[in-house]
Structures are given as structure tokens and as C-alpha cells.
Design a protein around this motif. Sequence first.
Motif, mmCIF file in Angstrom:
data_model
loop_
_atom_site.group_PDB
_atom_site.id
_atom_site.type_symbol
_atom_site.label_atom_id
_atom_site.label_comp_id
_atom_site.label_asym_id
_atom_site.label_seq_id
_atom_site.Cartn_x
_atom_site.Cartn_y
_atom_site.Cartn_z
ATOM 1 N N GLU A 139 -24.355 -15.603 26.013
ATOM 2 C CA GLU A 139 -25.755 -15.714 25.292
ATOM 3 C C GLU A 139 -26.826 -16.601 26.080
ATOM 4 N N THR A 140 -27.957 -16.529 25.900
ATOM 5 C CA THR A 140 -29.173 -17.249 26.333
ATOM 6 C C THR A 140 -28.653 -19.018 26.145
ATOM 7 N N GLY A 141 -28.902 -19.868 27.275
ATOM 8 C CA GLY A 141 -28.497 -21.199 27.127
ATOM 9 C C GLY A 141 -27.219 -21.704 27.348
ATOM 10 N N THR A 142 -26.241 -20.495 27.455
ATOM 11 C CA THR A 142 -24.864 -21.000 27.744
ATOM 12 C C THR A 142 -24.644 -21.576 28.937
ATOM 13 N N GLY A 143 -25.266 -21.459 30.054
ATOM 14 C CA GLY A 143 -25.083 -21.998 31.457
ATOM 15 C C GLY A 143 -24.808 -20.981 32.412
ATOM 16 N N LYS A 144 -25.124 -19.847 32.317
ATOM 17 C CA LYS A 144 -24.996 -18.614 33.222
ATOM 18 C C LYS A 144 -24.959 -18.926 34.789
ATOM 19 N N ALA B 75 -10.506 -24.975 24.906
ATOM 20 C CA ALA B 75 -9.619 -23.867 25.766
ATOM 21 C C ALA B 75 -10.481 -23.014 26.252
ATOM 22 N N ALA B 76 -11.433 -22.580 25.604
ATOM 23 C CA ALA B 76 -12.636 -21.576 26.459
ATOM 24 C C ALA B 76 -13.104 -22.000 27.561
ATOM 25 N N MET B 77 -13.520 -23.362 27.839
ATOM 26 C CA MET B 77 -14.198 -23.779 28.870
ATOM 27 C C MET B 77 -13.089 -24.046 30.029
ATOM 28 N N GLN B 78 -11.665 -24.399 29.540
ATOM 29 C CA GLN B 78 -10.636 -24.231 30.584
ATOM 30 C C GLN B 78 -10.471 -23.248 31.296
ATOM 31 N N VAL B 79 -10.523 -21.800 30.448
ATOM 32 C CA VAL B 79 -10.554 -20.655 31.220
ATOM 33 C C VAL B 79 -11.488 -20.315 31.957
ATOM 34 N N VAL B 80 -12.778 -20.776 31.801
ATOM 35 C CA VAL B 80 -13.931 -20.687 32.555
ATOM 36 C C VAL B 80 -13.599 -21.352 34.062
ATOM 37 N N PHE B 81 -13.389 -22.836 33.975
ATOM 38 C CA PHE B 81 -13.175 -23.624 35.010
ATOM 39 C C PHE B 81 -11.976 -22.966 35.940
ATOM 40 N N ARG B 82 -10.875 -22.218 35.267
ATOM 41 C CA ARG B 82 -9.928 -21.662 36.227
ATOM 42 C C ARG B 82 -10.419 -20.532 36.797
ATOM 43 N N TRP C 248 -26.567 -23.571 16.877
ATOM 44 C CA TRP C 248 -27.026 -23.619 18.305
ATOM 45 C C TRP C 248 -27.365 -22.328 18.991
ATOM 46 N N PRO C 249 -28.274 -21.741 18.416
ATOM 47 C CA PRO C 249 -28.783 -20.430 19.011
ATOM 48 C C PRO C 249 -29.324 -20.470 20.350
ATOM 49 N N GLY C 250 -29.554 -21.696 20.568
ATOM 50 C CA GLY C 250 -30.027 -21.877 21.975
ATOM 51 C C GLY C 250 -28.783 -22.629 22.918
ATOM 52 N N ASN C 251 -27.816 -22.653 22.350
ATOM 53 C CA ASN C 251 -26.597 -23.187 23.076
ATOM 54 C C ASN C 251 -26.790 -24.544 23.686
ATOM 55 N N VAL C 252 -26.190 -24.622 24.967
ATOM 56 C CA VAL C 252 -26.076 -26.021 25.393
ATOM 57 C C VAL C 252 -27.486 -26.490 25.985
ATOM 58 N N HIS D 61 -16.848 -14.738 31.177
ATOM 59 C CA HIS D 61 -17.503 -14.888 29.837
ATOM 60 C C HIS D 61 -17.819 -16.399 29.200
ATOM 61 N N LEU D 62 -19.105 -16.702 29.031
ATOM 62 C CA LEU D 62 -19.367 -18.114 28.660
ATOM 63 C C LEU D 62 -19.437 -18.001 27.239
ATOM 64 N N PRO D 63 -18.620 -18.826 26.290
ATOM 65 C CA PRO D 63 -18.475 -18.768 25.068
ATOM 66 C C PRO D 63 -20.017 -19.485 24.425
ATOM 67 N N PRO D 64 -20.394 -19.047 23.339
ATOM 68 C CA PRO D 64 -21.613 -19.902 22.599
ATOM 69 C C PRO D 64 -20.840 -21.223 22.213
#
Length: 471
Positions: A182-187, A158-165, A363-367, A320-323
Motif C-alpha cells: 500500500e501507499t506509504g509502506t516504504g516501497k 515476523a512480516a518485516m523479518q521476511v522482508v529483511f531476508r 493508519w491508511p497512510g502507513n509508515v 510484499h510490504l505489509p501495511p
Amino acid sequence: MSATAVKASAKTRSKPNGRVLVVDDEHAICWAIERSLTEKGYQVDVAASAEEGLAKAAKEPPQIIFLDVRLPGEDGLSALSKFKSLESTTPVIIMTAFGDLKTAVAAVGQGASDYLTKPFDLRDVTEACTKNIGHYTGHRRESENSTEHQQTLVGKSAAMQVVFRQIAFFAFSDMSVLITGETGTGKEVVASAIVANSSRHEQPYLAVAPVAMNPELIESELFGHARGAFTGAEVERAGLFETAQGGTVLLDEIGELPLSLQAKLLRVLEQGEYSRVGESVTRKCDVRVLAATNCDLESAVAVGAFREDLFHRLNGLQIHLPPLRERPEDILLLCEHFLAPHGMRASELMSDELIGELAKRPWPGNVRELKNAVCQAAVWAGKRRFQLADFPESSAARSSTSVAEAVVTWARDYMNTHPDTTDLLAAFQNAVEPGLFEFAIKHAAGNRANAAEILGIHRGTLRARLKAHDS
């Protein structure tokens, strides 16, 4: 009250709030929406296919349309333009259980006024009606989508669907966008996707991190300089904003931008102008600014480390990109994405148990950390199914181990040089506290009260310890 007045009043109460057309082949969805909106005073009609929906819309135009993407026969996206051709100002709300960035951008690009991902709350449907009926001035937005950029953003959560929208809607604006996470989330990936789907996609796109530049030359790098502006400036030079004229700039790690340059950036955003270093001539600038940060800018504003006016100017639109730890349901999709270029399928090579174990990691370094871990596992596994042992140890676990080892090494060295010591703990505290305190204060943007809270001590204790270390 007269009988006539009573009849008129009753007629007014029974008048529907608007006519709604729901186009979806799922009977349960149609029934739920129809029941919910009917209770709110709307007149609802349903259709099980695009063809049926188009026929009903042509016969009796609705004031709002809820259109599913996957339909028998013609799909919702291809039918969207036909619904808009019947009445261009009628708002169309796209519904889908298979949301991704490509679908969101395509829908908005063809004139959809909103985008709902199943399963959705019926309150979202009511809100869409309230917001759009009578207030929508629809227009088709043209865009040439970049498949390359779209495929780098993966997620069903759901969090990424918000980002896509958000990306789909923000891409068609020229307002500044603040991308946080956070670092590594894909900003940077989000910034690229915004640019790829914007009207400026054929113009220059420059991404820089001012904090990585020579502190003495940041202003020159951003705004350019005149000949002789400083020692070594033998020729005039165009800066970032001049080079990106007509295009887009991403300022990464914006929270680290020196205060002295924040006013100049604000001038670019508010007035569209700047001056080169060593030059009094005002130059015009047509550049869209995207900014990214993993810092808490509001806290930085509170302690005077970041300009409040610049923060509000940048924060007109925010994504905002979720971790990764907050969207574990995306782990398998991400693994599929990372393995696809190697001709491998995560669903065939990774068991549910393995995915479950990976989902438990912080996953502190995320994606970025997940990608590196999956690629390393692919090398170790070869052609067999993946095992947990193929994956590198969690960076969080490695960090804990390395800290423990470092403490033991420090203690051993200290004892070698102070064999008769009776204050090992105090010596260790004196060795590590200054650096730890400095980190906490910097993380809290200079606010010592917040730093003390992070450390789990009273701010008076922090003040006393800092004074002791300074003496």
C-alpha cells in the motif's frame, strides 16, 4: 530374505540423513532442534559457543551448521567466515532473535545459505536441512553495505523479518524485483536497500514514476529520442535506461504504465535492448529493473490492462510490504527511529497505553502517516511526555468527518436552489454515483464484476445504474 540381506537392510535404515551441528548457548533451542532432527534421521551435535563449535567442526565436519548470532565469546557473524574456511561448501543457517536488515545482509554477504528468526517453527529447521544438505554450492558474496539505507527499514515483526531476508538474498541477484504494498509502506526504501547492498551500488540508480511524466513524452523520457523525432526535439537526448547504464532503475507505480510502452519495457528485460524514439538503431542496455506498485497487477492482467508476459518477467522475485495495521508490534520501534534524530527516546516519552492506542489505529497512510504524526506530536509535547491529544486525529477519522461535512454542505446548497424538492436522496445518488462507480471500476482494473463486488451490489444493478447515468 537371507540373514545377510536383513542385516544390510537394517544398516541402510539406520544410516543418518546427515550430520548436523547446532551452535547456540540456549539449551532449550539445542534440545528442541536435536530432538526434532534426530527423529527425522539426522545425527545431531551441539555446541554452546563458536569456539566449541569450530573445534567440533574441525574434528568431524558436519553437512550443515545452525549458527546463532549472539554467543558468549566470539559472536556468530564473526565466526561465520571461520566455519566457511573449514569447508566452504558446508551450508550455514544463521539463527537470531534480533533480526534486522543489517544482520541479514551481513550473514548472506559472508556466505550464509539461509536465515531463521527466533522463534521459528521446527519445520523450518527440517526444511532447511532437506533443502541444503547435498545441494549447496556455497560462495562468499562481497558487498559494501550502506548503513544509511539499512537504518531506514525498521521492524521486529515476523512480516518485516521476511522482508529483511528477501532483501538480503535478492540484493545479490541481477533479476528484476517487483515490490508491492500500500501507499506509504516504504516501497522506495526497500528498492534503495536492494541497490545499496548489490554489486551495482556504485553505479547509477534512478527512480522514476512514469505516471507522473507528460503522457506524450513518457517513451522519450524512458528510452530517449533522436533529433527531429517530434516537434521540439531539436537535439538528440538520452533516456532513463541509457543514463542508468550499468546501474539500476526503479519504475514506481508500474501498474499505470501505458500498454503501448509495456512491450518496449519487456524488450529491455528479455533482450537487454531498446531503440530511441525516431531511431531504428538498436541499443544495448545493461540495467537492473526494480518495479513498485500498490495495484493488483494480476487483476490488471486478467482484464487486459497489463501484459501477462511483462508481469511474469517483473515478478521473478517479489517483495510484499505489509501495511502498518498488520504489524502493530513495530509501532514503538518506528517511533524510536523517528524521534532519534531529535535526541528523543520514545520508550521514555511514550507510555504503554499510548503505544497501545496508536497500535489500534488503521493508519491508511502507513509508515509515512505514522512518521508525520510522531513528528507533530513531538512539537506539541515539547519536553514533557507525549499524550494522545498531541497526535493528529487519524486520517481515516478525518476522512469520515470530512465526508459527512461535505454531504451536509451539498444538501444545504441543493435545498437552497431546490426549496420544494421531494427527491433529495435520489438527487444525491445521481450526484455521487458516477464518480464512485468510476473509482470502483478503475480500482478493479476495468473488471465490472469485481467492481460490483467492491460496491456490494449485483453486477446487473451496476450495469443498470451506469446505463441510467449515461442516458
